[in-house]
Design a protein around this motif. Structure first.
Motif, PDB file in Angstrom:
ATOM      1  N   SER A   1      20.929   8.193  -3.844  1.00  0.00           N
ATOM      2  CA  SER A   1      21.571   8.008  -2.535  1.00  0.00           C
ATOM      3  C   SER A   1      20.861   6.917  -1.742  1.00  0.00           C
ATOM      4  O   SER A   1      19.654   6.693  -1.873  1.00  0.00           O
ATOM      5  CB  SER A   1      21.592   9.325  -1.755  1.00  0.00           C
ATOM      6  N   THR A   2      21.621   6.252  -0.900  1.00  0.00           N
ATOM      7  CA  THR A   2      21.121   5.040  -0.250  1.00  0.00           C
ATOM      8  C   THR A   2      19.979   5.324   0.729  1.00  0.00           C
ATOM      9  O   THR A   2      19.236   4.406   1.070  1.00  0.00           O
ATOM     10  CB  THR A   2      22.257   4.312   0.482  1.00  0.00           C
ATOM     11  N   ASP A   3      19.816   6.585   1.144  1.00  0.00           N
ATOM     12  CA  ASP A   3      18.693   6.860   2.047  1.00  0.00           C
ATOM     13  C   ASP A   3      17.344   6.728   1.332  1.00  0.00           C
ATOM     14  O   ASP A   3      16.296   6.701   1.972  1.00  0.00           O
ATOM     15  CB  ASP A   3      18.823   8.246   2.707  1.00  0.00           C
TER      16      ASP A   3
ATOM     17  N   TYR B   1      30.506   9.798   1.901  1.00  0.00           N
ATOM     18  CA  TYR B   1      31.467  10.112   0.859  1.00  0.00           C
ATOM     19  C   TYR B   1      32.540  10.933   1.527  1.00  0.00           C
ATOM     20  O   TYR B   1      32.520  12.151   1.491  1.00  0.00           O
ATOM     21  CB  TYR B   1      30.788  10.888  -0.261  1.00  0.00           C
TER      22      TYR B   1
ATOM     23  N   HIS C   1      17.839   3.021 -12.874  1.00  0.00           N
ATOM     24  CA  HIS C   1      16.521   3.170 -13.490  1.00  0.00           C
ATOM     25  C   HIS C   1      15.843   1.812 -13.596  1.00  0.00           C
ATOM     26  O   HIS C   1      16.503   0.778 -13.514  1.00  0.00           O
ATOM     27  CB  HIS C   1      16.665   3.743 -14.898  1.00  0.00           C
TER      28      HIS C   1
ATOM     29  N   PRO D   1      34.893   6.436  -1.711  1.00  0.00           N
ATOM     30  CA  PRO D   1      33.570   6.178  -2.297  1.00  0.00           C
ATOM     31  C   PRO D   1      33.148   4.727  -2.162  1.00  0.00           C
ATOM     32  O   PRO D   1      32.016   4.384  -2.453  1.00  0.00           O
ATOM     33  CB  PRO D   1      33.780   6.525  -3.771  1.00  0.00           C
TER      34      PRO D   1
ATOM     35  N   LYS E   1      13.326  17.254  -1.865  1.00  0.00           N
ATOM     36  CA  LYS E   1      14.266  17.135  -0.741  1.00  0.00           C
ATOM     37  C   LYS E   1      13.833  16.070   0.273  1.00  0.00           C
ATOM     38  O   LYS E   1      14.086  16.168   1.467  1.00  0.00           O
ATOM     39  CB  LYS E   1      14.468  18.485  -0.050  1.00  0.00           C
ATOM     40  N   LYS E   2      13.176  15.051  -0.233  1.00  0.00           N
ATOM     41  CA  LYS E   2      12.799  13.931   0.641  1.00  0.00           C
ATOM     42  C   LYS E   2      13.896  12.869   0.678  1.00  0.00           C
ATOM     43  O   LYS E   2      13.888  11.994   1.546  1.00  0.00           O
ATOM     44  CB  LYS E   2      11.486  13.302   0.171  1.00  0.00           C
ATOM     45  N   VAL E   3      14.774  12.890  -0.315  1.00  0.00           N
ATOM     46  CA  VAL E   3      15.968  12.038  -0.291  1.00  0.00           C
ATOM     47  C   VAL E   3      17.150  12.923  -0.667  1.00  0.00           C
ATOM     48  O   VAL E   3      16.977  13.996  -1.253  1.00  0.00           O
ATOM     49  CB  VAL E   3      15.874  10.845  -1.276  1.00  0.00           C
ATOM     50  N   THR E   4      18.367  12.467  -0.309  1.00  0.00           N
ATOM     51  CA  THR E   4      19.564  13.265  -0.569  1.00  0.00           C
ATOM     52  C   THR E   4      19.772  13.457  -2.060  1.00  0.00           C
ATOM     53  O   THR E   4      19.885  14.573  -2.558  1.00  0.00           O
ATOM     54  CB  THR E   4      20.790  12.561   0.041  1.00  0.00           C
ATOM     55  N   ARG E   5      19.850  12.375  -2.757  1.00  0.00           N
ATOM     56  CA  ARG E   5      19.964  12.375  -4.216  1.00  0.00           C
ATOM     57  C   ARG E   5      19.052  11.271  -4.733  1.00  0.00           C
ATOM     58  O   ARG E   5      18.665  10.389  -3.976  1.00  0.00           O
ATOM     59  CB  ARG E   5      21.405  12.061  -4.662  1.00  0.00           C
TER      60      ARG E   5
ATOM     61  N   GLY F   1      31.193   5.421  -7.568  1.00  0.00           N
ATOM     62  CA  GLY F   1      30.890   6.756  -7.062  1.00  0.00           C
ATOM     63  C   GLY F   1      30.296   6.672  -5.673  1.00  0.00           C
ATOM     64  O   GLY F   1      30.280   5.606  -5.045  1.00  0.00           O
ATOM     65  N   ALA F   2      29.787   7.812  -5.229  1.00  0.00           N
ATOM     66  CA  ALA F   2      29.328   7.918  -3.842  1.00  0.00           C
ATOM     67  C   ALA F   2      28.237   6.911  -3.496  1.00  0.00           C
ATOM     68  O   ALA F   2      28.141   6.474  -2.358  1.00  0.00           O
ATOM     69  CB  ALA F   2      28.830   9.326  -3.572  1.00  0.00           C
ATOM     70  N   ASP F   3      27.408   6.553  -4.451  1.00  0.00           N
ATOM     71  CA  ASP F   3      26.276   5.680  -4.148  1.00  0.00           C
ATOM     72  C   ASP F   3      26.457   4.255  -4.670  1.00  0.00           C
ATOM     73  O   ASP F   3      25.513   3.469  -4.688  1.00  0.00           O
ATOM     74  CB  ASP F   3      24.989   6.284  -4.728  1.00  0.00           C
ATOM     75  N   SER F   4      27.678   3.962  -5.116  1.00  0.00           N
ATOM     76  CA  SER F   4      27.925   2.625  -5.670  1.00  0.00           C
ATOM     77  C   SER F   4      28.111   1.605  -4.554  1.00  0.00           C
ATOM     78  O   SER F   4      28.536   1.940  -3.449  1.00  0.00           O
ATOM     79  CB  SER F   4      29.180   2.638  -6.545  1.00  0.00           C
TER      80      SER F   4
ATOM     81  N   THR G   1      30.576   2.996   1.067  1.00  0.00           N
ATOM     82  CA  THR G   1      29.202   3.440   1.250  1.00  0.00           C
ATOM     83  C   THR G   1      28.288   2.296   1.629  1.00  0.00           C
ATOM     84  O   THR G   1      28.698   1.170   1.769  1.00  0.00           O
ATOM     85  CB  THR G   1      28.670   4.128  -0.012  1.00  0.00           C
TER      86      THR G   1
ATOM     87  N   ARG H   1      23.325  17.199   0.840  1.00  0.00           N
ATOM     88  CA  ARG H   1      22.858  17.121  -0.546  1.00  0.00           C
ATOM     89  C   ARG H   1      23.892  17.649  -1.513  1.00  0.00           C
ATOM     90  O   ARG H   1      23.638  17.796  -2.708  1.00  0.00           O
ATOM     91  CB  ARG H   1      21.552  17.900  -0.688  1.00  0.00           C
TER      92      ARG H   1
END
Ligand SMILES: [Zn+2]
Ligand SMILES: [Zn+2]
Lengths: 571, 186
Positions: free
Chosen positions: A191-193, B56, A153, B48, A184-188, A286-289, B51, B20
């Motif tokens: 997320s890095t995209d 993932y 944030h 993880p 739905k323009k980004v994954t999460r 986590g997945a986006d760390s 990345t 997603r």
């Protein structure tokens, strides 16, 4: 020398938000001055000064944040939530009054970005904030807690004005990570995209300033290390894309009460096995760390250290790595106040009757929970402080106005304090070449071979804090390091040349203390900063210890941190 | 307890790419498909830490032919074989990087343990306290949730001191999502 935390306000300025023609004119005047100053800073990178530019006028042109004996010090908080966030409790006026009662001079309302916020909450809160401004002497900014796409944030601050709400609303609709994820323009959201969208968003804000739609905008990354999401290359991209807007991060997160034993006891009493970290820092990769933040045997970037975020608390860490590039990056300290420890107020639409656990499904269709109700008893599950009750971002301002405050935030004339550990601190750095010197957030110049002296004057605490004591400062540290220029690897995390240069012991309990350090025969660019604390929970190397899960009373390790001063050595 | 020769295990990788889907959902699909096929998952890992492009990767190992399982999971996730499969598997097999969700163990994870109990009765090779020496008689409260990682070539459980003087794994089952709609996880 300084006014201290003034509680007197410029009523004229606060009321002129109604956009009288005079205000517009004076505002334009201020804007002009502001852009001229910002432009000078932006085109004078460290080390790029012309040789022999040492006349008084020429030195003055190259320095920023010149030291002056008198200025206002205004305490504030740029990270506050209301019932218009899906997870917070109070009305805007209640939070503003909380801040006012705790001596704040300015604050920023930053409800969470998101589809429902953008669709409903902004339109609800805008008139509430406008009405509240008439009932307070506090400068109240309307801002946003932006879900930075691909990252954490961030606070976005726009000064009050005709286009403020429109700009905030458009910005959130186009660039909030949560909104983009719903579309739905980004994954999460994280997320890095989404990373390019963060940069686009900052560019868009820059356009709004350049076109004159708004006079200024600022962005501070919030709780940056909490989940390892703000990778070094993202932070550098924000800073380098919009150097006048993306100017810093929270050196210390909010939620400072979360790991207090009383909160832990309250959790246990409702049968919860949750163990809070200070600042609610209890995550892991986590997945986006970012991979470089993985915990090691010696440190865990996902925890706070003496209440501060690891990016800032670690000497030679990510903050120093940014500063060692010779570019500004400022720190703040805020409450992130959602629900206040010991308050008897609880939000509406609770899930399972548990305070603080609100039904976001209701929020998502309304953008508001409505005013909280009195439960009749203090609620100790809450891990937050009221605005100003613990964390303070103190800015030195030339002018008590919305733009004056924002300009000082932008220029880095900021110190941060916890628990009222000091009243204020003033820094003056002089050189043989620049005898007037500069203050916090500034840049001074020196000729090769000059002596450079950095002095910090600290007004020891004279006010009983919200824990009922006057805290005692025990130590002050001078931290400095070489400016080595822009990094080639944008994911650089460390600045190994930055160290604790000198430690000072404070032997008195009231009044002011001054400590100085002189570098002789300087040859290269460097920067310096100070911090100090109550001396509790400090390790053998002088660093704050990692805060213990579920047992980190915020009153048992108090720190202040200043922002840096840069020294450019003329070549 | 086990040799933990991760390189001798036959792994398959399921990398949902830019899906997603949440990691928890992917895991539940893997487990339900495995159950339907009569496969017992002995090892399940994620990566993880690799990345930078939203990968993932899930990695599964079992004493079965996993081709059918992988195909079914990918179909249900509407995903394809990842171009990063070899990389993900190499990181696990080489004990370089990864996080284990399932691994051989006969510890009752709902009770408290000493470090020695954990290393002698599970595939975990070392228990490391962040920032301090872990006492041999330390009490480790797992809260029934243990996610060791590969660190310095070993299956490592990182722990930290908590309020009562005991230690707990640094990865929590329900960390604060905090902000933007998630319920306060009391
Ligand atoms: Zn936040
Ligand atoms: Zn917040």
């Amino acid at each position: 020398m300084c006014e201290g935390h003034s509680h007197h306000h410029d009523q004229t300025q606060a009321e002129s938000v109604e956009m009288s023609p005079e205000f517009e004119i004076s505002r334009r005047g201020v804007v002009k001055a502001v852009s001229a100053l910002a432009g000078a800073a932006a085109i004078a990178p460290l080390g790029a000064a012309p040789a022999g530019a040492t006349t008084r006028v020429e030195v003055a042109k190259q320095t920023t944040n010149k030291w002056k004996p008198n200025r206002y010090l205004l305490a504030g908080d740029h990270h506050i939530h209301t019932m218009h966030s899906p997870d917070a409790t109070y009305t805007p006026l209640q939070q503003i009054k909380n801040g006012e009662n705790n001596g704040l001079d300015w604050l920023v309302i930053t409800d969470h970005g998101g589809t429902a916020h953008q669709k409903y909450a902004i339109d609800l809160i805008s008139p509430e904030i406008a009405a509240a401004r008439k009932q307070t002497s506090v400068h109240v900014f309307q801002g946003l807690e932006w879900n930075v796409p691909g990252a954490e944030h961030a606070t976005v601050i726009v000064p009050p004005g005709r286009n403020t709400v429109d700009v905030l609303k458009k910005f959130e609709g186009m660039y909030d990570g949560s909104v983009l994820a719903d579309l739905k323009k980004v994954t999460r959201a994280t997320s890095t995209d989404g990373e390019p969208m963060a940069v686009e968003g900052l560019k868009w804000l820059q356009t709004q300033v350049q076109s004159g739609t708004i006079p200024m905008a600022l962005m501070f990354a919030n709780h940056p290390a909490r989940k390892g999401l703000d990778s070094p290359h993202e932070v550098r991209a924000w800073r380098d894309t919009a150097p006048g807007i993306a100017v810093g991060w929270e050196g210390a997160p909010g939620h400072q009460m979360a790991a207090h034993p009383d909160v832990q006891a309250a959790l246990k009493a409702i049968g919860s096995t949750t163990i809070n970290g200070r600042g609610y820092y209890d995550n892991s990769p986590g997945a986006d760390s970012f991979a470089g933040f993985a915990p090691t045997a010696s440190e865990n970037p996902y925890r706070t250290y003496g209440g501060y975020d690891w990016f800032t608390a670690r000497v030679g860490g990510l903050w120093d790595s940014l500063l060692a590039e010779g570019k500004p990056w400022w720190i703040t300290a805020n409450s992130d106040s959602h629900s206040i420890f010991g308050s008897s107020l609880q939000g509406t639409h609770l899930v399972g009757g548990i305070p603080g656990n609100q039904d976001s499904a209701y929020y998502n269709t309304t953008g508001s929970y409505g005013a909280p109700v009195d439960s009749g008893a203090p609620i100790n599950l809450y891990g937050d402080f009221a605005p100003g009750a613990y964390s303070r971002t103190i800015v030195g301002v030339a002018e008590k106005s919305y733009l004056g405050i924002m300009q000082s935030l932008k220029s880095g004339n900021i110190i941060t304090t916890h628990g009222g550990i000091i009243d204020w601190a003033d820094i003056r750095v002089t050189t043989d070449t620049d005898k007037q010197g500069v203050t916090i957030g500034g840049r001074t110049v020196a000729a090769r071979g000059d002596s450079v002296t950095a002095s910090i004057t600290v007004k020891l605490a004279s006010v009983v804090n919200s824990n009922g004591v006057i805290p005692q400062l025990k130590l002050v540290q001078l931290i400095s390091g070489a400016v080595t220029g822009p990094v080639t690897d944008k994911d650089t995390i460390f600045a190994p040349q930055t160290t604790i240069t000198e430690s000072y012991t404070v032997n008195q309990t009231s009044g002011t203390v001054t400590f100085s350090h002189t570098w002789k025969n300087v040859q290269g660019d460097f920067y310096l900063r100070f911090r100090g604390g109550d001396g509790n929970k400090v390790d053998a190397t002088g660093n704050p210890m990692m805060d213990v899960m579920g047992n980190a009373s915020p009153w048992e390790s108090l720190w202040f941190y200043t922002n840096p001063v840069f020294v450019t050595v003329l070549k | 307890m086990v040799a933990a020769a991760l390189s001798e295990i036959s792994w398959v990788a399921i990398d949902p790419g830019d899906s997603r889907l949440s990691p928890a959902h992917i895991e539940s699909v893997i487990r339900s498909r495995a159950t339907a096929l009569g496969i017992t998952i002995k090892w399940l890992a994620t990566n993880p830490l690799a990345t930078g492009d939203a990968r993932y990767g899930f990695l599964i190992a079992a004493d079965y032919d996993l081709v059918a399982l992988k195909a079914q999971v990918l179909t249900e996730l509407q995903s394809e074989t990842s171009p990063f499969e070899d990389e993900l598997i190499a990181a696990i097999a080489g004990k370089e990087q990864g996080r284990l969700i399932s691994f051989p163990s006969d510890i009752n994870v709902f009770t408290k343990h000493t470090p020695l109990e954990i290393t002698s009765r599970s595939a975990i090779e070392q228990v490391v306290a962040v920032g301090e020496e872990l006492p041999a008689d330390a009490v480790i409260e797992t809260y029934g949730y243990v996610r060791p990682v590969l660190y310095e070539g070993k299956i490592t459980l990182f722990v930290e001191r908590q309020y009562n003087g005991e230690f707990a794994p640094i990865e929590k089952a329900n960390p604060h999502e905090c902000c933007g709609g998630a319920h306060a996880p009391y």
